[in-house]
Enzyme design. Structure first.
Site, PDB file in Angstrom:
ATOM      1  N   GLY A  45      44.990  51.044  -2.934  1.00 58.49           N
ATOM      2  CA  GLY A  45      45.811  51.213  -4.121  1.00 58.49           C
ATOM      3  C   GLY A  45      44.955  51.109  -5.362  1.00 58.49           C
ATOM      4  CD  GLN A  50      42.889  48.109 -10.007  1.00 60.81           C
ATOM      5  OE1 GLN A  50      43.800  48.691  -9.444  1.00 60.81           O
ATOM      6  NE2 GLN A  50      41.938  47.468  -9.343  1.00 60.81           N
ATOM      7  CB  CYS A  92      41.549  43.450  -6.404  1.00 56.98           C
ATOM      8  SG  CYS A  92      41.983  44.346  -7.892  1.00 56.98           S
ATOM      9  CG  LEU A  93      39.388  49.381  -5.394  1.00 55.60           C
ATOM     10  CD1 LEU A  93      39.848  50.785  -5.732  1.00 55.60           C
ATOM     11  CD2 LEU A  93      38.173  49.434  -4.478  1.00 55.60           C
ATOM     12  CG  HIS A 134      47.223  44.143  -5.135  1.00 55.73           C
ATOM     13  ND1 HIS A 134      46.374  43.156  -4.711  1.00 55.73           N
ATOM     14  CD2 HIS A 134      46.512  44.888  -6.034  1.00 55.73           C
ATOM     15  CE1 HIS A 134      45.205  43.287  -5.328  1.00 55.73           C
ATOM     16  NE2 HIS A 134      45.263  44.329  -6.132  1.00 55.73           N
ATOM     17  CD  GLU A 135      47.162  48.627  -6.482  1.00 53.55           C
ATOM     18  OE1 GLU A 135      46.763  48.655  -7.658  1.00 53.55           O
ATOM     19  OE2 GLU A 135      46.447  48.240  -5.543  1.00 53.55           O
ATOM     20  CG  HIS A 138      46.389  45.658 -10.943  1.00 54.13           C
ATOM     21  ND1 HIS A 138      45.357  44.882 -11.403  1.00 54.13           N
ATOM     22  CD2 HIS A 138      46.120  45.890  -9.630  1.00 54.13           C
ATOM     23  CE1 HIS A 138      44.496  44.656 -10.411  1.00 54.13           C
ATOM     24  NE2 HIS A 138      44.939  45.247  -9.317  1.00 54.13           N
TER      25      HIS A 138
HETATM   26 NI    NI Z   1      43.948  45.296  -7.482  1.00 56.18          NI
END
Ligand code: NI
Length: 182
Positions: A45, A50, A92-93, A134-135, A138
């Protein structure tokens, strides 16, 4: 086109994102570029903040490489229901190389708009539900380590700042991802 990846604790990751109001070609290009960036980073995701864009949209693809893609974009999403509390090992990226067990939910109903502005609903379980939440977080300026208990959270933040943050470029060295730091 690959987009720059904003690394925690860049301030854009703690901002509440603005609603998407224009469903145009630019938005579709952004979604395509976000997908390319997510796949390069091997993420399931990716949320717009991000990649440095403080707008309420994210993408998720929870399929494995052998399975058909389940890529979908969620624009101006609302969480209609979350239940089945569960502990999940999340990453997480924007915090590459960091994984922690955190509290989340394994059953979600989400409502969102697609890239044409049409509203849809999706019911999700397990990894899909976890990824959606999770997304979604953000977009409200939160990352998964914010869900740790206060003492654990401050330890993880110290560990991140001391050991992981500086090696982020190395974590992505085999990819073409460019990282943006604070
Ligand atoms: Ni993340």
């Amino acid at each position: 086109m690959l987009l720059d990846l904003y690394i925690y604790p860049h301030p854009i990751l703690s901002k509440v994102a603005e609603p998407v109001t224009e469903f145009n070609k630019e938005l579709k290009t952004l979604v395509e570029d976000m997908a390319e960036t997510m796949y390069e980073g091997l993420g399931v995701g990716l949320a717009a903040p991000q990649v440095g864009i403080s707008k309420r949209l994210f993408i998720v693809d929870t399929s494995t490489q052998e399975e058909p893609s389940t890529l979908k974009v969620y624009i101006n999403p609302k969480i209609i229901l979350k239940d089945d509390p569960v502990v999940w090992n999340e990453g997480c990226l924007s915090l590459p190389g960091l994984y922690r067990d955190v509290n989340t939910f394994a059953h979600v109903i989400i409502e969102a708009q697609d890239a044409d502005g049409n509203t849809f609903r999706e019911e999700a379980r397990e990894l899909r539900a976890v990824a959606l939440l999770h997304e979604y977080s953000h977009l409200d300026g939160s990352v998964f380590i914010d869900r740790l208990a206060p003492i654990k959270r401050s330890l993880v933040k110290k560990h991140w700042a001391k050991n992981v943050y500086k090696s982020t470029e190395k974590t992505y060295k085999d990819t073409k991802l460019h990282c943006v730091f604070e």
